[in-house]
Design a protein around this motif. Sequence first.
Motif, PDB file in Angstrom:
ATOM      1  N   TRP A 147      48.151 -15.798   5.518  1.00 18.13           N
ATOM      2  CA  TRP A 147      47.697 -15.692   4.133  1.00 18.13           C
ATOM      3  C   TRP A 147      46.272 -15.138   4.077  1.00 18.13           C
ATOM      4  N   ASP A 148      45.935 -14.596   2.913  1.00 18.59           N
ATOM      5  CA  ASP A 148      44.636 -13.948   2.729  1.00 18.59           C
ATOM      6  C   ASP A 148      44.081 -14.374   1.375  1.00 18.59           C
ATOM      7  N   VAL A 149      42.942 -15.088   1.395  1.00 20.00           N
ATOM      8  CA  VAL A 149      42.321 -15.537   0.150  1.00 20.00           C
ATOM      9  C   VAL A 149      40.986 -14.835  -0.092  1.00 20.00           C
ATOM     10  N   SER A 150      40.835 -13.635   0.463  1.00 15.33           N
ATOM     11  CA  SER A 150      39.570 -12.909   0.322  1.00 15.33           C
ATOM     12  C   SER A 150      39.259 -12.557  -1.131  1.00 15.33           C
ATOM     13  N   LYS A 151      40.298 -12.506  -1.977  1.00 17.74           N
ATOM     14  CA  LYS A 151      40.077 -12.168  -3.390  1.00 17.74           C
ATOM     15  C   LYS A 151      40.162 -13.399  -4.286  1.00 17.74           C
ATOM     16  N   VAL A 152      40.089 -14.576  -3.673  1.00 18.27           N
ATOM     17  CA  VAL A 152      40.211 -15.827  -4.424  1.00 18.27           C
ATOM     18  C   VAL A 152      38.871 -16.544  -4.475  1.00 18.27           C
ATOM     19  N   ASP A 153      38.545 -17.069  -5.660  1.00 18.31           N
ATOM     20  CA  ASP A 153      37.371 -17.924  -5.815  1.00 18.31           C
ATOM     21  C   ASP A 153      37.843 -19.239  -6.436  1.00 18.31           C
ATOM     22  N   VAL A 154      37.058 -20.278  -6.259  1.00 16.04           N
ATOM     23  CA  VAL A 154      37.337 -21.579  -6.868  1.00 16.04           C
ATOM     24  C   VAL A 154      36.092 -22.005  -7.620  1.00 16.04           C
ATOM     25  N   LEU A 155      36.258 -22.321  -8.889  1.00 18.20           N
ATOM     26  CA  LEU A 155      35.138 -22.662  -9.762  1.00 18.20           C
ATOM     27  C   LEU A 155      35.171 -24.134 -10.151  1.00 18.20           C
ATOM     28  N   ASP A 156      33.984 -24.731 -10.297  1.00 20.85           N
ATOM     29  CA  ASP A 156      33.926 -26.110 -10.768  1.00 20.85           C
ATOM     30  C   ASP A 156      33.981 -26.136 -12.289  1.00 20.85           C
ATOM     31  N   LYS A 157      33.831 -27.307 -12.861  1.00 22.74           N
ATOM     32  CA  LYS A 157      33.972 -27.447 -14.318  1.00 22.74           C
ATOM     33  C   LYS A 157      32.892 -26.697 -15.097  1.00 22.74           C
ATOM     34  N   ASN A 158      31.813 -26.317 -14.407  1.00 20.95           N
ATOM     35  CA  ASN A 158      30.741 -25.553 -15.050  1.00 20.95           C
ATOM     36  C   ASN A 158      30.865 -24.055 -14.793  1.00 20.95           C
ATOM     37  N   GLY A 159      31.933 -23.657 -14.130  1.00 18.53           N
ATOM     38  CA  GLY A 159      32.144 -22.246 -13.848  1.00 18.53           C
ATOM     39  C   GLY A 159      31.413 -21.745 -12.630  1.00 18.53           C
ATOM     40  N   LYS A 160      30.902 -22.648 -11.793  1.00 16.06           N
ATOM     41  CA  LYS A 160      30.164 -22.263 -10.597  1.00 16.06           C
ATOM     42  C   LYS A 160      31.094 -22.277  -9.388  1.00 16.06           C
ATOM     43  N   SER A 161      30.976 -21.259  -8.548  1.00 16.20           N
ATOM     44  CA  SER A 161      31.807 -21.180  -7.364  1.00 16.20           C
ATOM     45  C   SER A 161      31.500 -22.317  -6.399  1.00 16.20           C
ATOM     46  N   ILE A 162      32.550 -22.921  -5.836  1.00 14.20           N
ATOM     47  CA  ILE A 162      32.377 -23.971  -4.833  1.00 14.20           C
ATOM     48  C   ILE A 162      32.912 -23.511  -3.478  1.00 14.20           C
ATOM     49  N   VAL A 163      33.110 -22.216  -3.347  1.00 14.69           N
ATOM     50  CA  VAL A 163      33.612 -21.671  -2.087  1.00 14.69           C
ATOM     51  C   VAL A 163      32.473 -21.576  -1.071  1.00 14.69           C
ATOM     52  N   SER A 164      32.711 -22.099   0.116  1.00 14.76           N
ATOM     53  CA  SER A 164      31.708 -22.032   1.172  1.00 14.76           C
ATOM     54  C   SER A 164      31.554 -20.593   1.659  1.00 14.76           C
ATOM     55  N   PRO A 165      30.333 -20.152   1.953  1.00 12.71           N
ATOM     56  CA  PRO A 165      30.143 -18.798   2.506  1.00 12.71           C
ATOM     57  C   PRO A 165      30.775 -18.653   3.877  1.00 12.71           C
ATOM     58  N   ASP A 166      31.085 -19.762   4.517  1.00  5.05           N
ATOM     59  CA  ASP A 166      31.710 -19.733   5.836  1.00  5.05           C
ATOM     60  C   ASP A 166      33.224 -19.845   5.779  1.00  5.05           C
TER      61      ASP A 166
END
Length: 206
Positions: A147-166
């Motif tokens: 699988w490839d999630v390079s185009k996927v982001d996950v946002l918190d309730k405030n719209g801020k990304s919670i994806v780790s840079p690693d």
Amino acid sequence: MMNRLRLISWATGTLMLAAVSACGGGDTDPPATAEPSSTPSSSAATSASPSSPSDEASAGATDAVRSYFTVVDQLRSDPAPDLKKLKSVATSAQLNAVTTLIDRSRDEGQRQTGTTAINELQVQSVNLDNSDPKAGKVPTVVIDVCWDVSKVDVLDKNGKSIVSPDRPDTGWTRYTVANYKYAADPIGGWRVATGQDLKQTPCAAS
């Protein structure tokens, strides 16, 4: 008994979920397949005109895996749809695990943007034993997915990304796809039953 689950966190942004084993649920889990029990397919493509029950099973299970990814993406992106939709693509341990994961993320106000890509899909084995569905002896197809999630982001309730840079953008998961309705629906009855992450070199990102 508590479900024993190995989940890759939402905080990493990686979408895969591996249900190692579970107790309970509507169906008895099919036996886990650690190693392929028949000659694996060398291609991710499925024959357009299956010529045997094994080919038909491979085609049906492959379609089920692709549908599973699509439905999970939809439900993680939009909090409105009923999670019962998961029953159309998952069963047993995987259904319990992914329902719990998405329900928890919704409670925390998290949502996904973008969609997961399947870069490689390899059928590893097909077992058409349907001798005792109540005991989990149902037809199964084991499929490895990169699988490839390079185009996927996950946002918190405030719209801020919670994806780790690693975050690893690609990885392999081995799915057991089962058909508890094989006698009545040998092609369309396939559902993802379990998943286990594989420790191997990931495929290239798309």
